[in-house]
Each structure stands twice: as C-alpha cells, then as structure tokens.
Design a protein around this motif. Structure first.
Motif, PDB file in Angstrom:
ATOM      1  N   LYS A  35       0.827  -1.211   0.000  1.00  0.00           N
ATOM      2  CA  LYS A  35       0.000   0.000   0.000  1.00  0.00           C
ATOM      3  C   LYS A  35       0.861   1.260   0.000  1.00  0.00           C
ATOM      4  O   LYS A  35       0.604   2.195  -0.763  1.00  0.00           O
ATOM      5  N   VAL A  36       1.890   1.304   0.843  1.00  0.00           N
ATOM      6  CA  VAL A  36       2.691   2.535   0.910  1.00  0.00           C
ATOM      7  C   VAL A  36       3.458   2.747  -0.395  1.00  0.00           C
ATOM      8  O   VAL A  36       3.696   3.888  -0.803  1.00  0.00           O
ATOM      9  N   LEU A  37       3.830   1.658  -1.068  1.00  0.00           N
ATOM     10  CA  LEU A  37       4.513   1.803  -2.355  1.00  0.00           C
ATOM     11  C   LEU A  37       3.557   2.305  -3.423  1.00  0.00           C
ATOM     12  O   LEU A  37       3.903   3.171  -4.240  1.00  0.00           O
ATOM     13  N   ARG A  38       2.342   1.784  -3.436  1.00  0.00           N
ATOM     14  CA  ARG A  38       1.356   2.245  -4.422  1.00  0.00           C
ATOM     15  C   ARG A  38       0.954   3.693  -4.172  1.00  0.00           C
ATOM     16  O   ARG A  38       0.552   4.403  -5.102  1.00  0.00           O
ATOM     17  N   GLU A  39       1.062   4.128  -2.917  1.00  0.00           N
ATOM     18  CA  GLU A  39       0.712   5.513  -2.585  1.00  0.00           C
ATOM     19  C   GLU A  39       1.847   6.485  -2.868  1.00  0.00           C
ATOM     20  O   GLU A  39       1.695   7.690  -2.639  1.00  0.00           O
ATOM     21  N   GLY A  40       2.983   5.981  -3.347  1.00  0.00           N
ATOM     22  CA  GLY A  40       4.033   6.880  -3.799  1.00  0.00           C
ATOM     23  C   GLY A  40       5.309   6.901  -2.998  1.00  0.00           C
ATOM     24  O   GLY A  40       6.214   7.692  -3.314  1.00  0.00           O
ATOM     25  N   LEU A  41       5.452   6.069  -1.966  1.00  0.00           N
ATOM     26  CA  LEU A  41       6.714   6.054  -1.234  1.00  0.00           C
ATOM     27  C   LEU A  41       7.863   5.685  -2.170  1.00  0.00           C
ATOM     28  O   LEU A  41       7.767   4.725  -2.927  1.00  0.00           O
ATOM     29  N   ALA A 124       7.161  -8.988  -3.346  1.00  0.00           N
ATOM     30  CA  ALA A 124       7.984  -9.132  -4.552  1.00  0.00           C
ATOM     31  C   ALA A 124       7.639 -10.404  -5.319  1.00  0.00           C
ATOM     32  O   ALA A 124       7.427 -10.366  -6.542  1.00  0.00           O
ATOM     33  N   LEU A 125       7.565 -11.532  -4.622  1.00  0.00           N
ATOM     34  CA  LEU A 125       7.351 -12.791  -5.325  1.00  0.00           C
ATOM     35  C   LEU A 125       5.929 -12.943  -5.837  1.00  0.00           C
ATOM     36  O   LEU A 125       5.694 -13.714  -6.774  1.00  0.00           O
ATOM     37  N   ASP A 126       5.002 -12.198  -5.272  1.00  0.00           N
ATOM     38  CA  ASP A 126       3.643 -12.238  -5.806  1.00  0.00           C
ATOM     39  C   ASP A 126       3.618 -11.723  -7.246  1.00  0.00           C
ATOM     40  O   ASP A 126       2.786 -12.144  -8.053  1.00  0.00           O
ATOM     41  N   CYS A 244      17.208  -8.659 -12.044  1.00  0.00           N
ATOM     42  CA  CYS A 244      17.444  -8.409 -10.619  1.00  0.00           C
ATOM     43  C   CYS A 244      16.571  -7.273 -10.094  1.00  0.00           C
ATOM     44  O   CYS A 244      16.400  -6.242 -10.761  1.00  0.00           O
ATOM     45  N   TYR A 245      16.057  -7.495  -8.885  1.00  0.00           N
ATOM     46  CA  TYR A 245      15.184  -6.541  -8.221  1.00  0.00           C
ATOM     47  C   TYR A 245      15.685  -6.320  -6.798  1.00  0.00           C
ATOM     48  O   TYR A 245      16.157  -7.255  -6.148  1.00  0.00           O
ATOM     49  N   VAL A 246      15.579  -5.092  -6.325  1.00  0.00           N
ATOM     50  CA  VAL A 246      16.048  -4.728  -4.987  1.00  0.00           C
ATOM     51  C   VAL A 246      15.007  -3.827  -4.337  1.00  0.00           C
ATOM     52  O   VAL A 246      14.101  -3.313  -5.001  1.00  0.00           O
ATOM     53  N   LEU A 280       8.467  -2.318  -9.209  1.00  0.00           N
ATOM     54  CA  LEU A 280       7.870  -3.626  -9.423  1.00  0.00           C
ATOM     55  C   LEU A 280       6.389  -3.625  -9.055  1.00  0.00           C
ATOM     56  O   LEU A 280       5.538  -4.101  -9.823  1.00  0.00           O
ATOM     57  N   VAL A 281       6.070  -3.069  -7.895  1.00  0.00           N
ATOM     58  CA  VAL A 281       4.696  -3.094  -7.403  1.00  0.00           C
ATOM     59  C   VAL A 281       3.771  -2.239  -8.265  1.00  0.00           C
ATOM     60  O   VAL A 281       2.595  -2.574  -8.455  1.00  0.00           O
TER      61      VAL A 281
END
Length: 316
Positions: A35-41, A124-126, A244-246, A280-281
């Motif tokens: 949620k926080v990533l989708r909200e722009g963090l 991430a794995l989802d 690769c993803y971080v 990614l998200v």
C-alpha cells in the motif's frame, strides 16, 4: 506502578505509551507494505540504516517517517545468542505520531522484523513468481524460514516444500510444520533448486548456498539473510542469468553482497538495471519470462514503519 514492559503500558510525561502486539496476518502485513509503495513512497529517498559494531555483535538503528507516522527500530544482532538459547536478533520499535513526533507505542522489534521481512518477500514474489508456482525450496530453518513459509503459502498455491538446512533436527521440525499445513514436504540438498518454482534463502551464510546455474528459467528467487556487502547467499551464476530486483538501488549498492560480489566478478546487469520494489509493485519494472527473476532484500526502515502504522491504525 510496575514499569515493566510486560504490563503493556509505560507512562510518559504527557500520555500513556502502549505496548502494541505484533499480530497482523502475513497477508495483512504484505498489503500494508504494498500500500505505501502504491501511494508513492520512494525507497530511494528513505533514510539509511546505521550500523554500529558492539562487543556482542551489531546494533542497527533504522528511522523512517511519513506525514502520518514516524518510527525507529533499534535491533541487535548477537551471533552468540542461539548458543545461549536466545534469539539471534533482538530489538524494540518506537512508533511516533507524524505531525507532532509524540510517542504512540512500543513494539517488539524482533517480532516486527519476523513479520515484515516475509511480507516484503511476498510482495515481490507475488509479482515475480509464475501463477502456478507450487514448489518452494527453502534454505534455512530459523524464524525467518517459518515466516516465509507462512507468507508464501498465503499468496501462492504451494503444494510442495523442500527444506535445505545445515542441521537435521531443525530441518525435520520445519518439514513437520509444513506437513501440518497440508503441504508435501521433505528435507533436501542444495541441488533441489533444479526442480524449484520458488527459491527463498533466509540463512546467516556468507557463502553461496547453491549453484545458480541449476535454477530453472521459470523460477523466482529471493535472498533475505544478509545485509553485509561482503556476504552472500547466492552466486554470480544466478545474477548473470537473472533479472534483478532490490528494495532500493542506493541501499543495494551499500549492503547487497549478493549483487556487489557478483558484480565484482564481472556479472551483469549492473545497478542501472536493478529494478526497485516500488517500480515492481506499480508495474513500471519489466518481468521477463525465460530467465530467473531474483529479488535481493536487505531490509529497510520504511517497511517496519508501514507494518507498525497499520498495527496502530487497527488498534484504534
């Protein structure tokens, strides 16, 4: 008044400071992180972790803030603790009100870490795992291994788990736990990755755990056990083959030994091609087929804050 934490309340000069239980489900914790990533963090702009060497091991200080909440985790990593029958990772989390910075709650830092780390991997794995991913090869048999099994079983149609651990006793216990969840489970060797859909490494190893050339092209791999630039759980063969993803490119360049050591050996891609978790998200990072997808996690303070804030919101 008894001031022990077990009384679940501490008096501060202006308000009671509550002891908040860490009781989100894996799905709820993963949702809070996403949620926080989708909200722009933006993970690239978050404060850095401070590492302080102490006689017993290492202290980690991890601050983070949003408009609504702020917080800081102080975690201890004490390598000798397991021999004493104590957790290797200890700590506490202080949650603050964002606008005023008044203390709101204390949380068990180790329990918070045990919840949010698998939640981040699950987020991430989802995205990175194939829809039908059913066979998990799990390296390690400590608390993080249990947490990752629970989290991944909650988001993926897992059918089989292969546990790879140094000690047979803990491996058998984790196998029994997986079987109690209704999964087919056994203890295996590192070459089990050749038949894996998902590979998760949550160990204290500083050396690669398996041959990355064996990982199938369709598999998704996560390594979460190290934040040491000189240690790694995976090898250059995997990094050379994988996308690769971080969590953050900036943090990975300081702490992700899995990628830094592979890069020093000539493995590509380089940092400019490491996609971060927000990308990614939100669908901005490519997820190509026909090659492994590798997520390297070192842990960041914003993840603790996301979960702690959600716990506080629910407690109200």
């Amino acid at each position: 008044m008894d001031h022990h934490l077990t009384d679940r309340i501490i008096m501060t000069p202006d308000q009671p400071l509550s002891w908040l239980p860490v009781d989100l489900t894996p799905v709820e914790a993963a949702a809070a992180v996403a949620k926080v990533l989708r909200e722009g963090l933006d993970p690239e702009r978050c404060p850095a972790r401070s590492n302080v060497r102490v006689p017993a091991g290492e202290l980690l200080m991890m601050p983070a803030a949003t408009a609504d909440y702020a917080g800081v985790k102080i975690a201890g990593v004490a390598p000798a603790n397991p021999a004493r029958g104590l957790p290797r990772i200890t700590g506490s989390y202080l949650l603050l009100d964002g606008p005023t910075l008044r203390p709101l709650a204390l949380l068990d830092g180790a329990a918070l870490t045990a919840l949010r780390t698998p939640a981040v991997t699950a987020v991430a794995l989802d995205v990175l795992a194939e829809p039908g991913a059913a066979h998990l090869v799990l390296f390690g048999a400590g608390p993080q291994a249990y947490g990752h099994l629970d989290a991944l079983a909650a988001i993926r149609p897992l059918e089989r788990v292969t546990v790879v651990a140094r000690r047979p006793g803990p491996a058998r216990e984790l196998v029994a736990y997986a079987e109690a969840r209704g999964l087919t489970a056994d203890a295996g060797a590192p070459d089990a990755v050749a038949a894996a859909d998902l590979v998760v490494c949550c160990t204290t190893s500083a050396e690669p755990l398996f041959d990355g050339a064996l990982v199938p092209d369709h598999a998704a791999v996560a390594a979460v056990g190290s934040h040491d630039p000189a240690g790694r759980e995976t090898d250059g063969a995997l990094v050379r083959r994988a996308t690769c993803y971080v969590e953050s490119r900036d943090v990975a360049l300081r702490e992700a030994g899995d990628l830094l050591l592979a890069r020093a050996e000539g493995a590509t891609p380089g940092p400019g091609q490491w996609h971060n978790l927000a990308e990614l998200v939100t669908g901005r990072a490519p997820v190509p087929q026909g090659r492994p997808r590798f997520f390297k996690s070192v842990g960041m303070a914003w993840q603790d804050l996301a979960v702690a804030a959600e716990l506080h919101r629910r407690s109200r």
